[in-house]
Design an enzyme around this catalytic site. Sequence first.
Site, mmCIF file in Angstrom:
data_model
loop_
_atom_site.group_PDB
_atom_site.id
_atom_site.type_symbol
_atom_site.label_atom_id
_atom_site.label_comp_id
_atom_site.label_asym_id
_atom_site.label_seq_id
_atom_site.Cartn_x
_atom_site.Cartn_y
_atom_site.Cartn_z
ATOM 1 N N ASP A 113 0.851 -1.089 -0.229
ATOM 2 C CA ASP A 113 0.170 -0.076 0.143
ATOM 3 C C ASP A 113 0.974 1.129 -0.064
ATOM 4 O OD1 ASP A 113 -1.742 -2.060 0.542
ATOM 5 O OD2 ASP A 113 -2.950 -0.808 1.911
ATOM 6 N N LYS B 247 -10.287 0.297 -1.859
ATOM 7 C CA LYS B 247 -10.072 -0.178 -0.676
ATOM 8 C C LYS B 247 -10.435 1.056 0.490
ATOM 9 C CE LYS B 247 -6.702 -1.396 3.031
ATOM 10 N NZ LYS B 247 -5.324 -1.950 3.026
ATOM 11 N N LYS C 173 -7.079 3.421 -2.672
ATOM 12 C CA LYS C 173 -7.618 3.655 -1.278
ATOM 13 C C LYS C 173 -7.610 4.642 -0.982
ATOM 14 C CE LYS C 173 -5.093 1.697 2.980
ATOM 15 N NZ LYS C 173 -3.794 1.106 3.724
#
Lengths: 250, 250
Positions: A119, A210, A181
């Site tokens: 990430d 996400k 995300k």
Amino acid sequence: MADPQNSLGDTPVSAAPLNLPRWAGALPTRAQVAAMIDHSLLRPELTDAEVAAGLRTALECQVASVCVRPSDIAAARAVLDGSRVAVGTVVGFPHGSSTTGAKLFETREAVAAGATEVDVVVHIGRLRSGDLGYVRDEMAAVVQGAGGAIVKVIFENCYLAEAEKIAGYRAAEAAGAHYVKTSTGFASGGATAEDIALMRRTVSPRTGVKAAGGVRSLDALLELHQLGATRFGATATRAILDDLDARRRG
Amino acid sequence: MADPQNSLGDTPVSAAPLNLPRWAGALPTRAQVAAMIDHSLLRPELTDAEVAAGLRTALECQVASVCVRPSDIAAARAVLDGSRVAVGTVVGFPHGSSTTGAKLFETREAVAAGATEVDVVVHIGRLRSGDLGYVRDEMAAVVQGAGGAIVKVIFENCYLAEAEKIAGYRAAEAAGAHYVKTSTGFASGGATAEDIALMRRTVSPRTGVKAAGGVRSLDALLELHQLGATRFGATATRAILDDLDARRRG
């Protein structure tokens, strides 16, 4: 200096009606929800013992992955290798202000250490400056450096105007990222229903969404799932799953 | 897992009386105060234009240094090369949770790009776990990698118990760091008078103390200076110096 207004350009996104539904259908199973959770162990002050306890929770709950600090990948593998729980980590976290070279180094090092999910925080300042070429090239370098590992690009939406968000999500998809995300969980705002809906209608179906930051209850998770999120960063994993069990029982 | 209580051991620090004096002596000059300020440009959402404006402020105020994001070193040099204002940056910022390898990479890259000061975040979790060998070795690697550039080790004191602080400051000094620094400015707490006094009486005179996080006024700066801080991370640099001018005038 680029002019954000000029370089972000028009943003013709389909204006799907934004409803904020409560979970309406049958409740999913515990395994279905667990398989959407990245159990987050990112707080900088966590001790080795607290990380170890968190890894045991992740294993017991059979989540999709743990998201650990880069320096904890070996500890995570020691607990999770051989299980179905993936080991993920973060890059350029949480500010995204490091260089492309540093993000690439961290990505390669993490993958070499066994992380299969990464990430990475976008360069928020460059995105706000309208330097979309920088953003896209940096994310493409990270995707390339990840060598097939799943890459989720974190946008820290609370700092971004809508046009910046849309341009950023598109740049991440163009760079080959697997997910966009919402947040790091360490800024002033986390996942919102509006942002999840915007992300879902901005990127194509091949890119996942996400939600992270403030996903502390089963209701929050289910509502954001209905809006299109399929992964969730969470620390309250066990409480969320236990709540699900209780509701399914009665 | 190491036991923090065992590995941190006793902490016999001389208990100098902790007064919190207002600035009592003659006011320092604007140049004297400016020479203690690291003008901070670290917020992740700063645009290129905001960074450029901040660099002009630093040049006009003749501060000791700017502390920029790693990706802004070239921009800082373009404005400040040839001036007396040093270019500094951060490493492992703000969580300190990246690997030693990544911190070393960032340090070398920053110095190669022209940074002459590096503020690196300690591994907070390892320090809280009592792994002082890890902390000391990592900081020694950064000092070595910095090749003579000034290294300031950031402790994020708000997360640390007193014994952890003392052990950490000593480990940083043993590793050859030039300064111990209170905070990143991005956690729940910043510089406090108590911590500055503790830092000053824990490390030897060859190691400096930098206050950062919440140093927003001339009074705060002068009070912390009387307790032993000789560098200050600040964003309100111009307001602090203008306040000084006003008070010196009458």
